[in-house]
Design a protein around this motif. Sequence first.
Motif, short mmCIF file in Angstrom:
data_model
loop_
_atom_site.label_atom_id
_atom_site.label_comp_id
_atom_site.label_asym_id
_atom_site.label_seq_id
_atom_site.Cartn_x
_atom_site.Cartn_y
_atom_site.Cartn_z
N GLU A 1 0.99 -1.16 -0.08
CA GLU A 1 0.04 -0.05 0.03
C GLU A 1 0.90 1.12 -0.06
N PRO A 2 0.71 2.22 -1.08
CA PRO A 2 1.53 3.49 -1.03
C PRO A 2 0.97 4.42 -0.02
N GLU A 3 1.92 5.29 0.43
CA GLU A 3 1.35 6.33 1.11
C GLU A 3 0.67 7.53 0.42
N THR A 4 -0.30 8.28 0.61
CA THR A 4 -0.66 9.31 -0.37
C THR A 4 -0.73 10.49 0.43
N LEU A 5 -0.55 11.66 -0.25
CA LEU A 5 -0.78 12.89 0.37
C LEU A 5 -2.21 13.28 0.96
N GLN A 6 -3.28 12.59 0.34
CA GLN A 6 -4.72 12.63 0.77
C GLN A 6 -4.82 11.89 2.14
N ARG A 7 -4.35 10.73 1.99
CA ARG A 7 -4.32 10.14 3.58
C ARG A 7 -3.53 10.78 4.51
N ILE A 8 -2.54 11.31 4.26
CA ILE A 8 -1.78 12.24 5.25
C ILE A 8 -2.41 13.46 5.93
N LEU A 9 -3.14 14.13 4.81
CA LEU A 9 -3.94 15.26 5.22
C LEU A 9 -5.13 15.14 6.10
N ASP A 10 -5.82 13.92 5.62
CA ASP A 10 -7.00 13.25 6.10
C ASP A 10 -6.63 12.92 7.71
N ASN A 11 -5.59 12.29 8.04
CA ASN A 11 -4.88 11.96 9.17
C ASN A 11 -4.56 12.96 10.10
N MET A 12 -4.15 13.79 9.53
CA MET A 12 -3.57 15.12 10.41
C MET A 12 -4.71 15.93 10.82
N ALA A 13 -5.65 15.88 9.70
CA ALA A 13 -7.06 16.90 10.26
C ALA A 13 -7.68 16.10 11.38
N LYS A 14 -7.66 14.69 11.29
CA LYS A 14 -8.37 14.05 12.23
C LYS A 14 -7.68 14.01 13.70
N ALA A 15 -6.49 13.86 13.67
CA ALA A 15 -5.57 13.82 14.91
C ALA A 15 -5.64 15.37 15.56
N ALA A 16 -5.88 16.31 14.68
CA ALA A 16 -5.91 17.64 15.52
C ALA A 16 -7.22 17.64 16.29
N VAL A 17 -8.26 16.82 16.15
CA VAL A 17 -9.47 16.89 16.62
C VAL A 17 -9.73 15.74 17.64
N ASP A 18 -8.88 14.70 17.57
CA ASP A 18 -9.31 13.38 18.18
C ASP A 18 -8.53 13.66 19.63
N LYS A 19 -9.31 13.39 20.63
CA LYS A 19 -8.71 13.41 21.98
C LYS A 19 -7.93 12.35 22.50
N ARG A 20 -7.98 11.13 21.59
CA ARG A 20 -7.21 10.10 22.22
C ARG A 20 -5.74 10.33 21.52
#
Length: 578
Positions: A68-87
């Motif tokens: 599975e390759p890393e993609t820019l879209q997945r990185i941006l999505d994950n970072m956006a989620k990490a910003a609001v994820d209390k865990r």
Amino acid sequence: MKSFLKTFFAILLSFVVIFAIFAGVAVSKIGQGNVKIKNHSYLVVDIYGKILEYNPPGGILSEIMGGEPETLQRILDNMAKAAVDKRIDGVIMRLSSSNSAGLAKLEEMRDAVKKVQAAGKKVLCFTDSMDRKTYYLAAACDSIFAPPPANFSFVGFGVGVPHVKGTLDKLGIKPNVHKIKEYKSAAEVVMRKDMSKYARENEEWMLSEYWDIFARALKNDRGIDEAKITELMKHALFTSGEAQSAGLVDRVCYWDQLEDVLKQKDDKRLRTVTSAQYASVAPAKLGLKGKKKIAVIHAQGTIGGRENKIDPLFGVMMGHESVCAQIRKARLDKNVAAIVFRVDSPGGEGLASDLISREIEITTRVKPVVVSMVDVAASGGYYISYKADKLVADPLTITGSIGSIALKFNMHDFYKKLGVTFGFVTKGPNALMMSSDKDFTKEEWQRFTENHWAGFNMWLEDVAAKRKMSVEKVTSLAYGRVWSGRQAKENGLVDELGGLDRAIDVAKELAGIPAGRKVTIVNYPRKKGFLQMVLSKSGGITAAVNWVLYRYIHQDIWQSWHSLSERSDYLMAPMKLD
């Protein structure tokens, strides 16, 4: 013997297909499960190898067979989620110089880092191999860590453009090339043995642009001014200790030592979640959704052919029928309020570019379309973009290159070396005009170039009309001239600067959605499941096999070469900056 080989390869292929089916079912089942994320976890984003803008054609089969390759879209999505994820307590960017991300991709990752930081969370960098390009991303992080044996290269910007004219001469291959015009340097690869003054001029102003943006970023992020940058580049190669003393690294330590610092008091190991695991967390579960939908249509790769595919040599190919189908799907969906057309392409086939551009034009009459340019949206990449309502480019996007190349190769002497000869029978004028066994005649060349200019001038005049410029103004920006996104904003070829987030904001504005209101982002094309790929008319198994070959040729072999020559840092080809 021939029959035996056919039987052997048929059996071998059957085993591959059976394995893919079982593996596909297993992976699909795993992917459907919920990833358990503990409190006080760190998201680990690994920037290594091929970094595509979006998922390649081939879906889950490609992942099974080629990784599975890393993609820019997945990185941006994950970072956006990490910003609001209390865990999630923070993010660790594991950076390696062995990555293919261009500067615009790195710029968008920098913006994602700032989003996490704005939420009060730390973003740390851990690197075992660093070069000047990747340091552009590392500098945005709160702290940079490196193990004692890490490789650290910090050298100046350089451009190296290969020319194969001498090779073609030796092979007996004669290019018949017409380029529009002086700055269309891609044609020089087969036309010249050196760089023209126009190509050199274009590269010089692009390097000056990159230098300025890079220097400003390091000054803001690390307090390293331009004089210090030049001093560091003179030193060029650093041990981890030297990098720390120079202010490039904050601490020298191994990964396990970093874990000891970050882990919870009673834990044996740091709680982490990988980018692939975190991708299964739906944004909606973290409140990242709204009633209105914005479609993000991804158009990546060299433009050519009908369907999106993987070429073993050239990588991701953008097919006009595939892209147009996705545009129509979003246009006809009444729940989609606006479209962001995400372009990452150096260009390609003129006809395919025009057909995609036409579909964008039709769609703008129904709902807003905003282009978001990534690493490159040049030549055909700009062609498919300019008819949108608004064009948003990253400051480091490579765009423009409004020009054209038309050619054929005279292979007569090459065929002769191989002992190949032709006999021709013709009826009607110009029957052998495009024959690879001869040069154009004077009359054929005149007709060929007239036709080329006619098609280009239609494009030039349409760009002028759509961008509300005079033809003279567009001409002064065209003829193959390449611009950074920042330069393109200044000269009117794009409307705004920014990444995907800014493009979405512009789309919301055009759709009449209040700035503070959340929206649901829907990415096109949707990632296909295993059975969809197996039954796909576009050939899921073929795409997967091609992805394996491409990964081997372009990633595994390239990384082996990089390991042997990692003390070097080159910019290869007009459209890529290292």
